[in-house]
Each structure stands twice: as structure tokens, then as C-alpha cells.
Design an enzyme around this catalytic site. Sequence first.
Site, PDB file in Angstrom:
ATOM      1  N   GLY A   1       0.826  -1.206   0.000  1.00  0.00           N
ATOM      2  CA  GLY A   1       0.000   0.000   0.000  1.00  0.00           C
ATOM      3  C   GLY A   1       0.857   1.252   0.000  1.00  0.00           C
TER       4      GLY A   1
ATOM      5  CB  ILE B   1       0.260  -3.891   4.003  1.00  0.00           C
ATOM      6  CG1 ILE B   1       1.358  -3.202   4.825  1.00  0.00           C
ATOM      7  CG2 ILE B   1      -1.102  -3.407   4.454  1.00  0.00           C
ATOM      8  CD1 ILE B   1       1.414  -1.670   4.608  1.00  0.00           C
TER       9      ILE B   1
ATOM     10  CB  THR C   1       4.854  -5.377   7.363  1.00  0.00           C
ATOM     11  OG1 THR C   1       3.596  -5.775   7.936  1.00  0.00           O
ATOM     12  CG2 THR C   1       4.661  -4.096   6.562  1.00  0.00           C
TER      13      THR C   1
ATOM     14  CD  GLU D   1       5.902   5.374   6.955  1.00  0.00           C
ATOM     15  OE1 GLU D   1       5.407   6.327   6.373  1.00  0.00           O
ATOM     16  OE2 GLU D   1       5.492   4.959   8.065  1.00  0.00           O
TER      17      GLU D   1
HETATM   18 MO1  MOS Z   1       2.673   4.846   5.450  1.00  0.00          MO
HETATM   19  S1  MOS Z   1       2.839   6.364   4.021  1.00  0.00           S
HETATM   20  O1  MOS Z   1       2.324   5.827   6.779  1.00  0.00           O
HETATM   21  O2  MOS Z   1       1.353   3.905   5.041  1.00  0.00           O
END
Ligand code: MOS
Length: 703
Positions: A233, A460, A462, A661
Site C-alpha cells: 500500500g 500489508i 510486512t 518507512e
Molecule cells: Mo505509510 S505512508 O504511513 O502507510
Amino acid sequence: MSDTDTALGAPAERREGREKVTGTARYAAEHTVPGRVHAWPVTAAIACGAVSAIDTTEALRSAGVITVLTHENAPRLADADDPTLAVLQNSRVPHRGWPIALVVAETLEAARAGAAAVRVEYEAQDHDVTLTDSHPGAYAPEEANGGYPGHRERGAPEGAFASAAVRVDAAYRVPPLHNHPMEPHAATAQWDGHRLVVHDSSQGATAVRATLAALFRLPEDQVTVVAEHVGGGFGSKGTARPHVVLAAMAARRTGRPVTVVLPRRFLPALVGHRAPTLHRVRLGADEQGSLTALLHEVTTHTSRIKEFVEQAAVPARVMYASPHSRTAHRVVPLDVPSPSWMRAPGEAPGMFALESAMDELAVALGTDPVELRIANEPDTEPDSGKPFSSRHLVGCLREGARRFGWAHRDPHPGPHSSGPLLVGSGVAAAVYPVLIQPSTATARALPNGNFTVRVNATDIGTGARTVLAQVAADALGVPLDRVRTEIGNSDLPSASLAGGSSGTASWGWAVHEACTRLRARLAERSGPLPEPGLTASADTAGTADADSDYARHAFGAHFAEVAVDTVTGEVRVRRLLGVYAAGHILNSRTARSQFIGGMTMGLGMALTEGSTMDAAFGDFTESDLAAYHVPVHADVPAVEAHWIDEDDPHLNPMGSKGIGEIGIVGTAAAIGNAVHHATGVRYRELPLTPDRVLTGLPSFMAR
Ligand code: MOS
């Protein structure tokens, strides 16, 4: 199953790995309920104006077409909090690619053919999609994404900059970028009387349930949203997107289960994008290299219907000590699709600019760029004055330099040889805030000695399912294989979204608390458990989201080695190495995958990914993967991720920071800085495509 496999930090394998690689894991479009039909959106072919007439006669005569929804006949929605979801409610066209009809048909092919047969007339108005620094529509927003103040200032930055001994004043540009998850946005919706059941490709089914309940005026317990497996995503599935609303509308109208899969080419306009950012960074330092002034000013765009401000000046509030500082955003509403979250919104583009500027300052000072960063370490968070809960940026820089072999680097910018391949290396720092959301969870001890943990987390890709089982096993003090986790369904205890690198900390906290309670209850009793076992629950509202007295961020350092071909202008990354300090790492296998995934996305941001707004046409030109170039295997060299384990008591019961991130943050700057080191040329606009690189090379080098 040994104790080591149970331990937090162990490289436990993904629980759904076998299902995924054998193709039995089912995604949102693959829930083939009997009678299921398909829908294909018709999207606006102008950038600004209104639909003046829409003729569906031919589409309705097309084989297999069941109905065509338009703004004239679609179900009325309640007012949406998110204006990007108010689809088919009126004739207005806020941007090219906005949905103006939905064709429902027996098959996907029939829906597509029907969509091609819809005739639309428009009242077009002049559009403006071009972001410039001096745009008259620019304004200073109150807040940027994430709730950060739009503008912050300390001291007298202009004066301090003007009188600084050494100055860098540079403009950087990051183009629009697209999330493009492997699985496009898709939903299958089904009404059962007044109950709505949706399989949605989403990063957070609890929030999608709330959104659908509000739009369709239903109590939340009449809506179920399932997001069992999600093919990525990167932020674009962080909130409900129009496809799920369209699917639910079509299912209500037809009484049939309806699947909407957004074709890849529709994603850039409909699911959010990273807005382009124009940066001006000014760094002033004394002769010894201590920053005296730091100014980071950003101009970005948003759509006409929604204010979204990429918070790209925010990381400069965290990174370096400077008595004088200004970090500010300006935003220009344009006739463009609505921007939204894309992996490390704010930090990713902001740290490209700031970390490139730090490299420029190091060159101006004749200082090593690792040492320059270390020399400007703050004692407390510069903007808030709060102490850091933990900050091991210096450790990351030193460890990275050691592993990378930085000591052998020629300290002078290149070229270091006569080409045609010029080699260089660069460094940049990374930062990402610790975000935590409240969540709920239950843990049940079963009479057979097994445990079930329930929480509406989303995996997702991860490894969330796996790491939550580890958190539970650790808190319960049992082997991992005795714990089953149920996630990805809004009927489960409600939980926050998989976003902001907050998932594991947020869901894990609730799981940890529920399991700790259950363990205490089990310890108080003896004898076999009665059916259906013993359950404990947890709700971390008020705890997990309480304000902290500490500034909490993960840090990292990226090192890159590149080869620049002066004949073709091609930049190849040869090595990429990241070292992170992100609290305790809870699963070394899936964490490594997150880090190198982020770094790979940063490599794409540096070299190949970029989207352009066609000023005449009013849309992104690169709308599919043939034109929007994400890195492929051949682009991705040896990527190494390492970490420094931190013992930070101010985070959560697991002591973890987010890791999803930070891998993308600063990576593009490290690569750009390496290109400068290789060539002596500073490129300030991404991506570093061959045309741009060749244009910048001095004529004696380009051959
Ligand atoms: Mo991330 S851009 O906070 O799904």
C-alpha cells in the site's frame, strides 16, 4: 520450536508465507462469492469543469452490462469527511481521472467494453496544474500532514544566515511520486439485507468500516471489512479509497456482490500520490562547521477538494542543532488529483533536500560529511527542547562508516579518474518519528494449551501477523507455535491502521497487555480450563497515545556507492548500506526485509521514479509501470541493512520503534551525494535519469 524462535527479535518466518508463494492466499478481488459481478469506472477526461451530459444508452445495450451508475442515478451518500470519496454525487470534475460513471456487468470484459461505450460531454474550464515557487495561489497552511505546525521559527534565522561565515543556499526539487503497490486497489462488496460485507485491499479495516458506515448511514456493527491479505500500500491504502465506495454503491444498486479492481492506469489519479516539493534550504555555519542558521522552506501542491500538505520541512526540526531556524510550508491548490500519504510523507522528500544541503555544506567547509553531522548533534530536540528518548544517529554513522569502508574514501569530490565510469560514494542521515495509536486486542487460553490472539491489525506484506504472534508468545511465556493470531477483519477487536510505521508498536502494545493479563490470570488458577477457555482483553486508549515528555524518533545512516557513466549518463548504484537505531528489533528477518524494501524504494526515488504533470493535458504523464519506472532486480545491487539495538524505556512494552518507512528516508540524498562525489556535479532535482545527468556534466567529461 526452540525458545530462541519464540524470543522477540528471532527471525521467525512469515506465517502466511506458504499460502502466498503457493497462490492460495486470497486478495480482495479473489473472494469469488456466487453471483459476483464486476464494475469498471469511467473517469473524467478533462482537468477542470463539469459533466454536462452523460449518455449511457449504448453502454446499457452492450452485452452483459447490468447497470451504469452516474451522478444522476447513483445512491446518495452522507457527507464525506474525505471529499475524495464523494464519488458520483454531483457533476463537478475536480481533476482528470475523477470517477464520473461506473459500469456494472456480468464479466470484467463486459464492464470494460460498457465503460468504453459511455458518451460524456463536458463543460470544460481552464485548468492550472503547474506548481511554481511564485504561484499567486500559494498560501501558508496552518498545519502540514501529521498535524505539524506549518511554520516554525526560532531566533533570527535571516540575520544569522546573512552573517554566517560559510553558507549554502540551494533549491531542490522532488517530482510527484506514485505508490504503485503490487496489488492495485480492489474491493468486493456484498449486501445482505442491511448488512454490508466488504473485502478490501486496505491498510486498516477498522477505519474503512467507520468510513463506509458513515457514508451509507449504517451503524458500524452492520459493516464488516475484511483485509486478510494485502499486496502492499505504501500509504495509498491508509484510508478508504474511492474503489471501495463504488463497489458498495454498485452492490447496493444491483443486489449482487460487486468487485471493483482499479486498473493500474487509474491509480495515480485516485489513490493519492506524493506531491511534488520545491525546496529552498539555507545552511549557515561558522568556520568550525557548527550550524548557526538552518532554514528549510517548502512549496508543494494540493488538489481543489482536499488540503494535503507534504510535511517536508518537518525533519529539519529534529535533525541538527542550530540556534536560528525556520521551517515552513506553502501550498498551492491546483486542478490536480488529491495527494496523500506515500511511504515517509514529509521525511522522504524533506531529507533529500536537507541531507543534500548538508553534503554541500561539508564540501564548502572541506569537512568530512559524516563528521559534519556528528559535529551538529543536538543535546535536545532542537524545535521542542525535549530530551530524546534515545538517539543513536552518531552510532549509526560510525557503524555505517566502519562497515562501508568510509575511511578509504577520497575526501575530495571527483572526478577521481578519467572515465567513462566515475565512481563515488555518499552518506546521508535518516529519521522517522515514533508514532503510536491506541488499539484493542483479546487473548484467549484454550483448554488444549493453545492461545488465540485477536486484533484487527493488517499485514500489508510486512510480517505483522508473525511479529504479533512473537509479541504474544513472549508475553505469555509459551512457544510460538502455540499462538494463533487472527487479524485483518473489522469484526475483530478494533485497531489502528498499518501506517506511519506505527503498526507493530500500536497493535503489539494491546496484544502484550492482553497476554500479560491472561498470563496473570492463568497463574492464579489450577486445573484444566473449561470450554471455551479463558480470555483477557486490553484497550490502550489513553495509554499508548498519551503525550510523551520525550522526543521519540528512529534514526539511521545510509551509505551509497555509485558509478556514473559519462557516455550514457546512467547512474548505477553499486552498494547501499543502512544502519538503523530503532529500539528493539522484534523480528530480524521481517525487519531486514522492511529496511531493504525502503532502501530499494529510495533507490527508485533517486534514479528512476518520477511523474510529470502535463500542463496542457492536466494529468500525470507516467500512469503505468511501463512509464513510471520502479527499480527492477537488475537495478538493485547488494543492499545491506544493519541495526544498533537500543534499550529505550519510553516507547512501549516491547521497546520498539517503527521500521517501515525509515529505509526510504535519506537514501536518495546518499545516492545524489555519491553522484556528486563521483562527478563533482551537484544535481538538485530528482530523479537522476541519464538525460538529466548528461545535461549537467561539463563538456570535457561528457563524451
Ligand atoms: Mo505509510 S505512508 O504511513 O502507510
